[in-house]
Design an enzyme around this catalytic site. Structure first.
Site, PDB file in Angstrom:
ATOM      1  N   CYS A 160       6.073  -0.113   7.572  1.00 19.09           N
ATOM      2  CA  CYS A 160       5.698   1.072   6.792  1.00 19.09           C
ATOM      3  C   CYS A 160       6.880   1.499   5.946  1.00 19.09           C
ATOM      4  O   CYS A 160       8.016   1.523   6.436  1.00 19.09           O
ATOM      5  CB  CYS A 160       5.286   2.202   7.742  1.00 19.09           C
ATOM      6  SG  CYS A 160       4.724   3.686   6.887  1.00 19.09           S
ATOM      7  N   LEU A 161       6.607   1.840   4.697  1.00 23.53           N
ATOM      8  CA  LEU A 161       7.688   2.261   3.797  1.00 23.53           C
ATOM      9  C   LEU A 161       8.323   3.570   4.270  1.00 23.53           C
ATOM     10  O   LEU A 161       9.453   3.863   3.901  1.00 23.53           O
ATOM     11  CB  LEU A 161       7.150   2.415   2.360  1.00 23.53           C
ATOM     12  CG  LEU A 161       6.705   1.105   1.694  1.00 23.53           C
ATOM     13  CD1 LEU A 161       6.024   1.396   0.363  1.00 23.53           C
ATOM     14  CD2 LEU A 161       7.897   0.164   1.494  1.00 23.53           C
ATOM     15  N   GLN A 194       2.944  10.063   1.769  1.00 23.84           N
ATOM     16  CA  GLN A 194       4.259   9.401   1.783  1.00 23.84           C
ATOM     17  C   GLN A 194       5.134   9.839   0.608  1.00 23.84           C
ATOM     18  O   GLN A 194       6.349   9.649   0.633  1.00 23.84           O
ATOM     19  CB  GLN A 194       4.106   7.867   1.758  1.00 23.84           C
ATOM     20  CG  GLN A 194       3.476   7.320   3.027  1.00 23.84           C
ATOM     21  CD  GLN A 194       3.372   5.810   2.997  1.00 23.84           C
ATOM     22  OE1 GLN A 194       2.432   5.266   2.424  1.00 23.84           O
ATOM     23  NE2 GLN A 194       4.337   5.120   3.588  1.00 23.84           N
ATOM     24  N   HIS A 214      -4.389   1.093   7.684  1.00 24.88           N
ATOM     25  CA  HIS A 214      -3.048   1.693   7.798  1.00 24.88           C
ATOM     26  C   HIS A 214      -2.930   2.887   6.841  1.00 24.88           C
ATOM     27  O   HIS A 214      -2.422   3.947   7.219  1.00 24.88           O
ATOM     28  CB  HIS A 214      -2.009   0.598   7.489  1.00 24.88           C
ATOM     29  CG  HIS A 214      -0.588   1.042   7.393  1.00 24.88           C
ATOM     30  ND1 HIS A 214       0.401   0.611   8.265  1.00 24.88           N
ATOM     31  CD2 HIS A 214       0.051   1.850   6.507  1.00 24.88           C
ATOM     32  CE1 HIS A 214       1.561   1.152   7.917  1.00 24.88           C
ATOM     33  NE2 HIS A 214       1.381   1.902   6.858  1.00 24.88           N
ATOM     34  N   GLU A 215      -3.448   2.719   5.613  1.00 25.48           N
ATOM     35  CA  GLU A 215      -3.338   3.799   4.613  1.00 25.48           C
ATOM     36  C   GLU A 215      -4.249   4.978   4.956  1.00 25.48           C
ATOM     37  O   GLU A 215      -3.856   6.142   4.800  1.00 25.48           O
ATOM     38  CB  GLU A 215      -3.666   3.279   3.209  1.00 25.48           C
ATOM     39  CG  GLU A 215      -2.819   2.107   2.717  1.00 25.48           C
ATOM     40  CD  GLU A 215      -1.335   2.287   2.887  1.00 25.48           C
ATOM     41  OE1 GLU A 215      -0.866   3.442   2.960  1.00 25.48           O
ATOM     42  OE2 GLU A 215      -0.618   1.277   2.973  1.00 25.48           O
ATOM     43  N   GLY A 218       0.841  -1.193   0.000  1.00 22.48           N
ATOM     44  CA  GLY A 218       0.000   0.000   0.000  1.00 22.48           C
ATOM     45  C   GLY A 218       0.874   1.240   0.000  1.00 22.48           C
ATOM     46  O   GLY A 218       2.073   1.163   0.319  1.00 22.48           O
ATOM     47  N   HIS A 236      -2.669   7.130   7.422  1.00 18.38           N
ATOM     48  CA  HIS A 236      -1.705   8.067   6.830  1.00 18.38           C
ATOM     49  C   HIS A 236      -2.399   9.358   6.394  1.00 18.38           C
ATOM     50  O   HIS A 236      -1.847  10.448   6.560  1.00 18.38           O
ATOM     51  CB  HIS A 236      -1.044   7.442   5.587  1.00 18.38           C
ATOM     52  CG  HIS A 236       0.171   6.609   5.863  1.00 18.38           C
ATOM     53  ND1 HIS A 236       1.313   7.114   6.446  1.00 18.38           N
ATOM     54  CD2 HIS A 236       0.437   5.307   5.592  1.00 18.38           C
ATOM     55  CE1 HIS A 236       2.232   6.150   6.536  1.00 18.38           C
ATOM     56  NE2 HIS A 236       1.722   5.039   6.028  1.00 18.38           N
TER      57      HIS A 236
HETATM   58  O1  GNR Z   1       4.133  -2.552   2.520  1.00 16.66           O
HETATM   59  C1  GNR Z   1       3.524  -2.442   3.582  1.00 16.66           C
HETATM   60  N1  GNR Z   1       3.268  -3.532   4.337  1.00 16.66           N
HETATM   61  C2  GNR Z   1       2.403  -3.530   5.408  1.00 16.66           C
HETATM   62  C3  GNR Z   1       2.425  -4.633   6.264  1.00 16.66           C
HETATM   63  C4  GNR Z   1       1.568  -4.687   7.330  1.00 16.66           C
HETATM   64  C5  GNR Z   1       0.677  -3.668   7.558  1.00 16.66           C
HETATM   65  C6  GNR Z   1       0.642  -2.563   6.737  1.00 16.66           C
HETATM   66  C7  GNR Z   1       1.504  -2.504   5.658  1.00 16.66           C
HETATM   67  S1  GNR Z   1       1.446  -1.126   4.602  1.00 16.66           S
HETATM   68  C8  GNR Z   1       3.115  -1.092   4.053  1.00 16.66           C
HETATM   69  C9  GNR Z   1       3.299  -0.022   3.005  1.00 16.66           C
HETATM   70  C10 GNR Z   1       3.052   1.331   3.627  1.00 16.66           C
HETATM   71  O2  GNR Z   1       3.810   1.874   4.373  1.00 16.66           O
HETATM   72  N2  GNR Z   1       1.914   1.901   3.347  1.00 16.66           N
HETATM   73  O3  GNR Z   1       1.597   3.076   3.897  1.00 16.66           O
HETATM   74 NI    NI Z   2       2.707   3.170   5.797  1.00  7.75          NI
END
Ligand code: GNR
Ligand code: NI
Length: 187
Positions: free
Chosen positions: A109-110, A65, A151-152, A60, A155
Protein backbone atom coordinates in the site's frame (compact mmCIF):
# COMPACT_ATOMS: atom_id res chain seq x y z
CA UNK A 1 11.02 15.40 -7.86
CA UNK A 2 12.12 12.42 -9.86
CA UNK A 3 9.69 11.05 -12.39
CA UNK A 4 9.63 7.36 -13.21
CA UNK A 5 9.64 6.21 -16.81
CA UNK A 6 5.90 5.48 -16.42
CA UNK A 7 5.26 8.84 -14.85
CA UNK A 8 7.13 10.69 -17.57
CA UNK A 9 5.39 8.90 -20.40
CA UNK A 10 1.89 9.01 -18.93
CA UNK A 11 1.61 12.17 -16.84
CA UNK A 12 0.77 15.29 -18.82
CA UNK A 13 2.35 18.49 -17.50
CA UNK A 14 -0.92 20.06 -16.31
CA UNK A 15 -1.58 17.27 -13.82
CA UNK A 16 -0.37 17.57 -10.26
CA UNK A 17 1.07 15.04 -7.87
CA UNK A 18 -0.60 15.02 -4.49
CA UNK A 19 1.08 14.10 -1.18
CA UNK A 20 0.10 10.58 -0.03
CA UNK A 21 -0.85 10.15 3.65
CA UNK A 22 1.11 7.57 5.62
CA UNK A 23 -0.54 5.22 8.15
CA UNK A 24 -1.43 5.85 10.96
CA UNK A 25 -3.67 8.82 10.09
CA UNK A 26 -7.27 9.38 11.21
CA UNK A 27 -8.29 10.20 7.61
CA UNK A 28 -7.29 6.66 6.55
CA UNK A 29 -9.71 5.19 9.13
CA UNK A 30 -12.86 7.08 8.12
CA UNK A 31 -15.83 5.67 6.24
CA UNK A 32 -15.81 8.02 3.24
CA UNK A 33 -18.84 9.99 2.02
CA UNK A 34 -20.62 9.15 -1.24
CA UNK A 35 -20.19 11.67 -4.06
CA UNK A 36 -23.49 13.51 -4.50
CA UNK A 37 -22.65 15.47 -7.63
CA UNK A 38 -19.71 14.87 -9.87
CA UNK A 39 -18.40 18.34 -10.74
CA UNK A 40 -15.27 19.59 -12.52
CA UNK A 41 -13.35 19.89 -9.24
CA UNK A 42 -13.90 16.19 -8.48
CA UNK A 43 -12.98 15.24 -12.07
CA UNK A 44 -9.77 17.25 -11.63
CA UNK A 45 -9.13 15.47 -8.31
CA UNK A 46 -9.53 12.09 -10.06
CA UNK A 47 -7.07 13.15 -12.81
CA UNK A 48 -4.57 14.33 -10.18
CA UNK A 49 -5.01 11.03 -8.33
CA UNK A 50 -4.16 9.13 -11.54
CA UNK A 51 -1.05 11.29 -12.03
CA UNK A 52 -0.04 10.67 -8.40
CA UNK A 53 -0.64 6.91 -8.76
CA UNK A 54 1.44 6.59 -11.96
CA UNK A 55 4.24 8.68 -10.46
CA UNK A 56 4.43 6.69 -7.19
CA UNK A 57 4.26 4.20 -9.02
CA UNK A 58 1.21 2.24 -7.90
CA UNK A 59 -1.66 0.29 -9.47
CA UNK A 60 -4.44 1.99 -7.49
CA UNK A 61 -5.17 4.99 -5.28
CA UNK A 62 -8.17 5.93 -3.12
CA UNK A 63 -9.18 9.52 -2.31
CA UNK A 64 -8.62 9.20 1.47
CA UNK A 65 -4.94 8.46 0.73
CA UNK A 66 -4.66 12.05 -0.51
CA UNK A 67 -6.73 13.40 2.39
CA UNK A 68 -10.14 13.55 0.65
CA UNK A 69 -12.66 11.37 2.48
CA UNK A 70 -14.96 10.81 -0.52
CA UNK A 71 -15.83 7.58 -2.33
CA UNK A 72 -13.49 7.99 -5.32
CA UNK A 73 -10.79 5.58 -6.47
CA UNK A 74 -8.53 5.28 -9.48
CA UNK A 75 -6.62 2.30 -10.79
CA UNK A 76 -4.60 0.89 -13.67
CA UNK A 77 -3.35 -2.66 -13.23
CA UNK A 78 -1.72 -2.88 -16.69
CA UNK A 79 1.79 -3.69 -15.50
CA UNK A 80 3.89 -4.53 -18.57
CA UNK A 81 5.94 -1.67 -19.94
CA UNK A 82 4.85 -0.84 -23.47
CA UNK A 83 1.29 -2.09 -22.99
CA UNK A 84 -1.53 0.41 -23.47
CA UNK A 85 -2.40 2.04 -20.12
CA UNK A 86 -5.94 1.57 -18.84
CA UNK A 87 -6.69 4.40 -16.41
CA UNK A 88 -9.98 3.86 -14.56
CA UNK A 89 -11.96 6.22 -12.34
CA UNK A 90 -14.61 4.66 -10.07
CA UNK A 91 -17.03 6.89 -8.14
CA UNK A 92 -19.25 5.43 -5.37
CA UNK A 93 -18.10 1.87 -6.19
CA UNK A 94 -20.04 -1.05 -4.72
CA UNK A 95 -19.26 -4.76 -4.78
CA UNK A 96 -22.43 -6.36 -6.21
CA UNK A 97 -21.21 -9.99 -6.32
CA UNK A 98 -18.17 -11.90 -5.07
CA UNK A 99 -16.95 -15.32 -6.18
CA UNK A 100 -16.65 -18.16 -3.67
CA UNK A 101 -13.27 -18.89 -5.21
CA UNK A 102 -10.50 -16.89 -3.51
CA UNK A 103 -7.06 -15.59 -4.45
CA UNK A 104 -4.12 -15.00 -2.17
CA UNK A 105 -1.93 -12.06 -3.12
CA UNK A 106 1.02 -10.33 -1.46
CA UNK A 107 -0.37 -6.83 -1.02
CA UNK A 108 1.34 -3.52 -0.46
CA UNK A 109 0.00 0.00 0.00
CA UNK A 110 1.30 3.44 -0.89
CA UNK A 111 0.19 4.57 2.60
CA UNK A 112 2.30 1.78 4.18
CA UNK A 113 5.55 2.01 2.18
CA UNK A 114 7.82 -1.05 1.83
CA UNK A 115 5.60 -3.37 3.92
CA UNK A 116 3.86 -6.40 2.43
CA UNK A 117 1.49 -9.12 3.56
CA UNK A 118 -0.53 -12.01 2.15
CA UNK A 119 -4.25 -11.26 1.90
CA UNK A 120 -6.99 -13.67 0.80
CA UNK A 121 -9.92 -12.14 -1.10
CA UNK A 122 -12.64 -13.28 -3.52
CA UNK A 123 -10.98 -14.07 -6.87
CA UNK A 124 -13.67 -12.30 -8.93
CA UNK A 125 -15.99 -9.41 -8.10
CA UNK A 126 -18.74 -7.56 -9.95
CA UNK A 127 -18.58 -3.84 -9.14
CA UNK A 128 -21.14 -1.10 -9.82
CA UNK A 129 -19.92 2.52 -9.99
CA UNK A 130 -20.16 5.85 -11.76
CA UNK A 131 -17.43 6.51 -14.33
CA UNK A 132 -15.56 9.81 -14.82
CA UNK A 133 -18.51 11.16 -16.85
CA UNK A 134 -21.05 10.18 -14.19
CA UNK A 135 -22.46 7.27 -16.20
CA UNK A 136 -23.44 4.18 -14.21
CA UNK A 137 -21.30 1.14 -15.05
CA UNK A 138 -21.12 -2.49 -13.99
CA UNK A 139 -17.96 -4.48 -14.46
CA UNK A 140 -16.41 -7.85 -13.58
CA UNK A 141 -12.84 -7.84 -12.30
CA UNK A 142 -10.49 -10.79 -11.91
CA UNK A 143 -6.80 -11.43 -11.24
CA UNK A 144 -4.82 -8.43 -10.01
CA UNK A 145 -7.69 -6.08 -10.96
CA UNK A 146 -10.01 -7.90 -8.51
CA UNK A 147 -7.44 -7.70 -5.70
CA UNK A 148 -6.78 -4.04 -6.40
CA UNK A 149 -10.41 -2.88 -6.63
CA UNK A 150 -11.20 -4.63 -3.31
CA UNK A 151 -8.10 -3.08 -1.67
CA UNK A 152 -9.24 0.37 -2.89
CA UNK A 153 -12.88 -0.07 -1.81
CA UNK A 154 -11.55 -1.12 1.62
CA UNK A 155 -9.77 2.27 1.79
CA UNK A 156 -13.13 4.00 1.23
CA UNK A 157 -14.40 2.10 4.29
CA UNK A 158 -11.41 3.04 6.45
CA UNK A 159 -9.84 -0.39 6.13
CA UNK A 160 -6.19 -1.18 5.31
CA UNK A 161 -4.63 -4.47 4.14
CA UNK A 162 -2.81 -4.79 7.48
CA UNK A 163 -6.23 -5.21 9.14
CA UNK A 164 -6.26 -8.72 7.58
CA UNK A 165 -2.92 -9.65 9.19
CA UNK A 166 -2.35 -10.94 12.71
CA UNK A 167 -2.30 -8.28 15.43
CA UNK A 168 1.40 -8.79 16.22
CA UNK A 169 2.43 -8.20 12.60
CA UNK A 170 -0.03 -5.29 12.26
CA UNK A 171 1.33 -3.57 15.37
CA UNK A 172 4.91 -4.11 14.23
CA UNK A 173 4.15 -2.46 10.87
CA UNK A 174 2.31 0.41 12.57
CA UNK A 175 5.32 1.06 14.83
CA UNK A 176 7.60 1.12 11.77
CA UNK A 177 5.31 3.64 10.07
CA UNK A 178 5.26 5.88 13.17
CA UNK A 179 9.06 5.85 13.13
CA UNK A 180 9.11 6.62 9.38
CA UNK A 181 6.77 9.58 9.92
CA UNK A 182 8.93 10.93 12.78
CA UNK A 183 12.02 10.68 10.59
CA UNK A 184 10.28 12.38 7.65
CA UNK A 185 9.02 15.17 9.92
CA UNK A 186 12.56 15.82 11.17
CA UNK A 187 13.73 15.94 7.54
O1 GNR B 1 0.34 -0.07 -5.81
C1 GNR B 1 -0.27 -0.90 -5.15
N1 GNR B 1 -0.03 -2.22 -5.31
C2 GNR B 1 -0.82 -3.22 -4.79
C3 GNR B 1 -0.32 -4.52 -4.80
C4 GNR B 1 -1.09 -5.55 -4.31
C5 GNR B 1 -2.35 -5.30 -3.82
C6 GNR B 1 -2.86 -4.03 -3.79
C7 GNR B 1 -2.09 -2.99 -4.28
S1 GNR B 1 -2.75 -1.38 -4.27
C8 GNR B 1 -1.26 -0.45 -4.13
C9 GNR B 1 -1.56 1.03 -4.22
C10 GNR B 1 -2.40 1.44 -3.04
O2 GNR B 1 -1.99 1.55 -1.92
N2 GNR B 1 -3.67 1.64 -3.27
O3 GNR B 1 -4.50 1.96 -2.27
NI1 NI C 1 -3.59 1.10 -0.45
Amino acid sequence: MELTERGRSRTPQFMTNLPILIHPDPRLKKVCDPVADLDDDLRKLADNMLATMYDAPGIGLAAPQVGVTKRILVMDCVKEEGETPKPMVLINPEVLQSSDETNEYEEGCLSIPDQFGMVTRPAEVRVGYLDRDGNPQERDFDGLWATCVQHEIDHLNGKLFIDYLGSVRRQMITQKMKKLKRERARG
